[in-house]
Enzyme design. Structure first.
Site, PDB file in Angstrom:
ATOM      1  N   HIS A 192       0.803  -1.212   0.000  1.00  0.00           N
ATOM      2  CA  HIS A 192       0.000   0.000   0.000  1.00  0.00           C
ATOM      3  C   HIS A 192       0.839   1.267   0.000  1.00  0.00           C
ATOM      4  CE1 HIS A 192      -3.477  -2.595   0.162  1.00  0.00           C
ATOM      5  NE2 HIS A 192      -3.976  -1.613  -0.551  1.00  0.00           N
ATOM      6  N   ASN A 441      -1.765  -7.212  -8.161  1.00  0.00           N
ATOM      7  CA  ASN A 441      -1.005  -7.114  -6.901  1.00  0.00           C
ATOM      8  C   ASN A 441      -1.102  -8.434  -6.141  1.00  0.00           C
ATOM      9  OD1 ASN A 441      -1.015  -4.474  -7.734  1.00  0.00           O
ATOM     10  ND2 ASN A 441      -2.559  -3.825  -6.274  1.00  0.00           N
ATOM     11  N   ASP A 442      -2.344  -8.870  -5.930  1.00  0.00           N
ATOM     12  CA  ASP A 442      -2.503 -10.135  -5.211  1.00  0.00           C
ATOM     13  C   ASP A 442      -2.139 -11.318  -6.101  1.00  0.00           C
ATOM     14  OD1 ASP A 442      -3.220  -9.664  -2.512  1.00  0.00           O
ATOM     15  OD2 ASP A 442      -5.091  -8.786  -3.226  1.00  0.00           O
ATOM     16  N   ARG A 452       3.056  -9.567  -0.144  1.00  0.00           N
ATOM     17  CA  ARG A 452       3.311  -8.306  -0.841  1.00  0.00           C
ATOM     18  C   ARG A 452       3.774  -7.196   0.091  1.00  0.00           C
ATOM     19  NH1 ARG A 452      -2.920  -6.702  -2.578  1.00  0.00           N
ATOM     20  NH2 ARG A 452      -2.385  -4.521  -2.543  1.00  0.00           N
ATOM     21  N   CYS A 498      -6.728  -4.076 -12.935  1.00  0.00           N
ATOM     22  CA  CYS A 498      -6.822  -2.957 -12.003  1.00  0.00           C
ATOM     23  C   CYS A 498      -5.727  -2.999 -10.946  1.00  0.00           C
ATOM     24  CB  CYS A 498      -8.204  -2.891 -11.354  1.00  0.00           C
ATOM     25  SG  CYS A 498      -8.567  -4.329 -10.327  1.00  0.00           S
TER      26      CYS A 498
HETATM   27  C1  PEP Z   1      -4.939  -6.261  -6.594  1.00  0.00           C
HETATM   28  O1  PEP Z   1      -4.791  -7.183  -5.788  1.00  0.00           O
HETATM   29  O2  PEP Z   1      -4.273  -6.131  -7.640  1.00  0.00           O
HETATM   30  C2  PEP Z   1      -5.948  -5.216  -6.337  1.00  0.00           C
HETATM   31  C3  PEP Z   1      -6.242  -4.318  -7.252  1.00  0.00           C
HETATM   32  O3  PEP Z   1      -6.517  -5.194  -5.095  1.00  0.00           O
HETATM   33  P1  PEP Z   1      -5.804  -4.580  -3.773  1.00  0.00           P
HETATM   34  O4  PEP Z   1      -4.522  -3.944  -4.182  1.00  0.00           O
HETATM   35  O5  PEP Z   1      -6.757  -3.613  -3.174  1.00  0.00           O
HETATM   36  O6  PEP Z   1      -5.629  -5.819  -2.951  1.00  0.00           O
HETATM   37 MG    MG Z   2      -6.204  -7.450  -4.231  1.00  0.00          MG
END
Ligand code: PEP
Ligand code: MG
Length: 573
Positions: A192, A441-442, A452, A498
């Site tokens: 984050h 990301n996940d 992460r 996303c």
């Molecule tokens: C992701 O995991 O890529 C995502 C967009 O969700 P977040 O970053 O809020 O976990």
């Molecule tokens: Mg995510």
């Protein structure tokens, strides 16, 4: 001159003095009580109330002293925060808890929580003040303990913020006119901190081991693309920073039409955490919202937000995009985004635990009520509202989610592809929902089995990893297979991205070449991504995608793609 190397997450080259963020405060033990009376004249409750008031007065004096040196908005914020630190409602609530036996630290901690929750429930401007209450609460607890407050530090001059890591809630107190770069010892490129840096358009380096040995006022050079921090910058570093300022001014604003060089469309959408971000994204001409992180609207809530509060939060976003697509993600609580009313903080492995959509099994009803609020808000606005669930692993979960959406009257259900099983079975997911959105990301953390949030794993946690790109490819191929099986020349259902990968202009080219239908990112990243996409033909994007997927490592993939996109260097990206 000394260099620290981390992972660059947002480009930009700056020189400035360092401010170190003090480490987080642990909560005073719950139920911490006053000591027993010792028979002297002052009771423990009187002594605790007096120490609390003295700590609050000390915090107020410090903030007023800083306000005296500040100007403009900064001065007003400091003055308001100073007043808040001795706010009668807050102090009275804490003294009441002390009189009921709580220790001074625990009392102000709980009173701060209660007042913040009350302000949040009022919504709008009052809800925004909840951050100030939590900020002064931390300052008062720190003063009671005699340690530095764990808040974004202040300075009279713009500075480079150096921290162990940042939490989503820290953004609320981060003043982008003061902070010129972010450097963290922990975190990864999908953490984050990285998301916050991209949202604010700040150059940032994460996972830079050793940076916490820097001290306030050390002057350093930060290269956000190269991932380096250099002490005692000289002429070459100052010149590089000046050149970056020049290049940044060359990026023109986005005109609202994402496309490749031949005019092939690729919608560029915004990731937002609430109405404020949405208004900024609309002003930046984003073509819609590809991800509304609804949990960001309710961070810090101890209890489930009520229907009206939810409707107001969602409607604020929809109203910023009349007639345009807005993809709402249902609450993704868990791991680094705990919501006490949904998640269990004692889980041994929160990233693999009951998070995202899975909380529907442990807290039944919250999701259905959220969908009802989204449907209500959608009914009061003209945005084209799509809804998706986070952390979906199976087609059965996708079907259950689609049924819940249908029951709420929401017509466009979708799911996120964040788990390798979802990427590998996207064909079956798309038989049950209308679209998927890749959360890279996940997807990266689960493909690489690398948390992460952990700095030492940052190089594994890289969306350029060929394994991750292969999963993106599998997701797109699954969509094509689903359309082919549906027959009648059915079009492929949308496969968007996303995750943070979409905000990396070079990786955006690869994602376009892999065949995704939209890219969603912080609005600040859109001009750079758009400029680079417009410079490549679909053939080049496809060729680079094939080569990146076939690369032997993330570094090889990144380097071979960047070598064929000279526009990146021209723009300093
Ligand atoms: C992701 O995991 O890529 C995502 C967009 O969700 P977040 O970053 O809020 O976990
Ligand atoms: Mg995510």
């Amino acid at each position: 001159m000394q260099s620290y190397v981390g992972v660059g997450v947002t480009p930009g080259r700056v020189v400035g003095p360092v401010r170190i963020m003090p480490p987080a405060l642990s909560a005073p033990p719950s139920g911490e009580r006053l000591p027993a009376a010792d028979g002297s004249g002052t009771t423990p409750a009187e002594a605790a109330a007096a120490s609390l008031k003295a700590a609050a007065a000390q915090v107020k004096a410090e903030l007023q002293e800083r306000a005296g040196r500040a100007t403009g908005d900064g001065k007003a914020v400091l003055e308001a925060t100073a007043l808040m630190s001795t706010d009668p409602m807050l102090i009275k609530a804490a003294v009441k808890l002390i009189n009921a036996g709580s220790s001074a630290q625990r009392a102000i901690w709980d009173a701060g929580n209660d007042v913040a929750a009350m302000l949040i429930s009022l919504g709008g401007y009052m809800a925004e003040r909840s951050h100030d209450v939590l900020d002064v609460r931390s300052r008062i607890v720190a003063a009671l303990r005699g340690v530095p407050a764990p808040v974004i530090p202040d300075a009279d001059v713009p500075f480079i913020l150096v921290a162990e890591d940042l939490a989503p809630a820290d953004t609320a107190t981060l003043d982008p006119t003061k902070v010129i770069a972010l450097v963290t010892a922990g975190g990864g490129p999908q953490s984050h901190t990285a998301i916050i840096a991209r949202n604010l358009g700040l150059p940032a380096v994460v996972a830079a081991a050793g940076v916490l040995e820097l001290a306030d006022d050390d002057v350093v050079y930060v290269d956000g693309a190269g991932g380096t921090i250099t002490t005692d910058p000289g002429e070459p570093e100052l010149a590089a920073a000046a050149k970056w300022r020049e290049q940044a001014s060359l990026l023109s604003a986005f005109d609202g039409a994402g496309q490749l060089a031949d005019g092939t469309r690729l919608d560029l959408l915004a990731n937002v955490g609430g109405a404020k971000d949405a208004v900024a994204a609309a002003a930046a001409n984003a073509q819609g919202v590809g991800l509304l992180r609804t949990e960001f609207c309710f961070l810090g809530h101890d209890t489930e937000p009520g229907h009206d509060e939810q409707v107001a939060a969602y409607k604020g976003v929809f109203d910023a995009f009349p007639g345009k697509k807005v993809v709402v993600r249902t609450l993704d609580a868990g791991a680094d985004k705990p919501l006490p009313f949904l998640t269990d903080s004692t889980e041994p492995n929160p990233a693999l635990g009951v998070r995202g959509y899975r909380t529907d099994t442990t807290s039944p009803g919250v999701l259905a009520r959220q969908l009802a609020a989204i449907a209500d808000a959608a009914g009061q606005a003209s945005a084209d509202v799509w809804v998706m669930a986070p952390m979906i692993s199976t087609a059965a979960e996708a079907a259950d989610f689609a049924a819940l959406c249908g029951a709420a009257g929401l017509k466009t259900p979708g799911v996120m592809v964040e788990v390798p099983s979802a990427a590998l079975t996207s064909r079956h997911l798309l038989d049950r929902v209308e679209f998927v959105s890749l959360g890279t990301n996940d997807l990266t953390q689960y493909a690489m089995a690398a948390d992460r949030q952990l700095g030492p794993l940052a190089t594994l946690n890289d969306p350029w990893q060929p394994a991750v790109l292969t999963l993106v490819q599998a997701t797109v191929d699954g969509a094509a297979a689903q359309a082919a099986a549906a027959g009648n020349g059915a079009a492929c259902k949308p496969v968007g991205v996303c995750g943070e990968a979409a905000a990396d202009p070079a990786l955006a080219v690869v994602l376009a070449g892999l065949g995704v239908s939209s890219l969603s990112m912080t609005a600040r990243a859109i001009p750079a991504v758009s400029t680079v996409l417009r410079s490549v033909t679909p053939e080049l994007a496809r060729r680079l995608a094939t080569r990146a997927v076939a690369a032997a490592s993330a570094t090889e993939a990144r380097e071979l793609v960047r070598a064929e996109l000279p526009v990146l260097a021209e723009l300093g990206l």
